[in-house]
Write a protein that holds these residues in place. Structure first.
Motif: not given
Lengths: 320, 320
Positions: A149-150, A153, A183, B85-87, B150, B153, B178, B183
């Protein structure tokens, strides 16, 4: 099915069948599995745990196959846990990957297992930690955790690894973009696999650009190029894994990292239990569907419904 | 800060400032925000909610900008919620995307907001649902929820959308992989943006292959090509969104979908509250660090530690 009372001892003696059985118990959320982990836990902490993540098709399994071959040549015992969070209808696709590890199926020094059960206590991440602990206690020198996955999570799943390796393929620009956008957390080692592809150098440059923008820690994240199918570049990957491990041991970050990971693990297991209990209680509570009816009919909002189901006063909120 | 007692009424009257204020309350997890959602909830359920997901850089914001222009030309009011949701260290990168929506900043019929707060009750997914409900109650005809990434989530975050649109770019093969590996769930509409790229037809073929393997429902997932910067292909996207909406209304799946989404929403909020309460309790419980010490020293395994912290008998497990 009755559990062999000597299972823990057999596992600690390195018995492969005992290890396989123990992982099944954990995967099936059998209380005997949790009891077993409790029993063997004092014997863990010795293995080197490497997490390998990346998009499907990037060549993770092939690379792991080569890393296994390298580690075996160095007389180390190995376990591989492939964590497969894909939906049921495509299981065939990912299990196909396992075939790439088949050269090791007859080697007693290599233990390979995949895990796809989402039902485990606290989720797949927790079940995979338990399985890694069992592999560690069974005396495996190197444990590889593979997840596909990317996104964050996937990184969370392998959060209990000592070193995290991200495998990219040329043309798989989405992963680089995900790193760039923050991300996905920056891993410890980046491998561009299928490096015979014409887009490889473009991708390496892009990754270098991303890393130059990220906050600089004491560890300089290497960008390696491999052609895993041919075995090219694999020695360098092993070398960097050894260096990274030495680095975090020297810096004292290995123990800090393990403490942080174990702490979030304990919280995740506890929170997962609370959630499971709630779901179990609601499945037997006839009020639940009536409350959902009210939400659907717009008579009660979702947060108030949650309060009602938690048997709080409406509008109750968690402490800050 | 005191909350205007007329905030709900102003919001229902379509006041933009009231909407902005209300979303801030929800984002900051202010009890007044939850009370407000409770009050306006009976007035929700009217807007068309479209989720837009895809890797960073695929052109989601640009496409949404064009969709907004199209919807405005049809005299519809619009709200856009970008969920980020990025850091923290890369916030600049994603906020840059917002500039692409800037042509609409002066249009009173368009409301644009981004949300990045992870601290909200039950997480970003729940906070974004609350914000979408507020936009709906404020009378916006179309609500676009944009999320970046991607993986499953990201799809979960926009799970409360009526239609889910995945934006891909040629060369972004990781997203296709994915989908292929299961996924990421198959969306309702797939858009290949930047379709002037030489790799576009290859990507369309790959996606077609993936869709042919997926279980066939009554809705045939269209693969559209756009060049969002030029506005090319945008009308077709709108057309398919309208068709999809009509399709799920006809099939009765809109209400089934909303029920399922609201149900999982209620559970997620409740589980999030339980987790927050646990974390809050442990932050004040001096036993917590001692238990973690025991786990780090391998005297107590993580699952037993979780049991101890939940004040269960050790080895207690949740009901099946």
């Amino acid at each position: 099915m009755a559990v062999d009372p000597n299972l823990a001892q057999r596992l600690l003696d390195g018995d492969r069948r005992a290890l396989a059985r123990a992982i099944s118990l954990v995967e099936n959320d059998d209380p005997a599995g949790w009891a077993l982990v409790r029993e063997i836990y004092p014997h863990t902490g010795r293995a080197t745990i490497v997490g390998v993540t990346g998009a499907p098709g990037a060549g993770k399994s092939t690379l792991i196959g080569q890393l296994v071959r390298n580690r075996r040549a160095a007389q180390r015992t190995v376990a591989v846990l492939s964590i497969d969070p894909s939906s049921p209808f495509t299981h065939g696709a990912l299990l196909g990957d396992r075939i790439r590890l088949s050269e090791h199926f007859l080697d007693r020094g290599v233990f390979i297992r995949s895990m796809a059960n989402r039902g485990a206590l606290g989720g797949l991440a927790e079940a995979s930690l338990q399985a890694a602990l069992l592999m560690d206690a069974a005396g495996r020198d190197d444990v590889f955790l593979e997840t596909v996955g990317v996104g964050q999570a996937e990184v969370d799943i392998i959060d209990h690894a000592d070193s995290v390796l991200l495998v990219l393929m040329p043309g798989g620009g989405d992963s680089v973009q995900a790193l760039k956008a923050g991300i996905m957390e920056i891993p410890d080692i980046i491998v561009v696999n299928k490096a015979d592809h014409p887009l490889t150098q473009t991708m390496v440059r892009e990754i270098r650009g991303v890393l130059s923008l990220a906050p600089q820690g004491p560890w300089k994240v290497p960008i390696l190029q491999t052609e895993a199918v041919e075995g090219r570049g694999v020695d360098e990957v092993v070398q960097k894994l050894v260096e990274h491990r030495a680095h975090i041991e020297q810096q004292g970050t290995l123990s800090a990292r393990r403490r942080r990971n174990l702490r979030s693990e304990v919280l995740a297991i506890a929170a997962g239990r609370l959630r499971r209990r709630l779901e179990h209680r609601l499945a037997q509570d006839e009020r639940f569907e009536r409350v959902i009816d009210d939400v659907v009919a717009r008579r009660m909002d979702p947060a108030s419904a949650a309060s009602a189901l938690l048997e709080d006063a409406p509008g109750d909120r968690p402490p800050q």
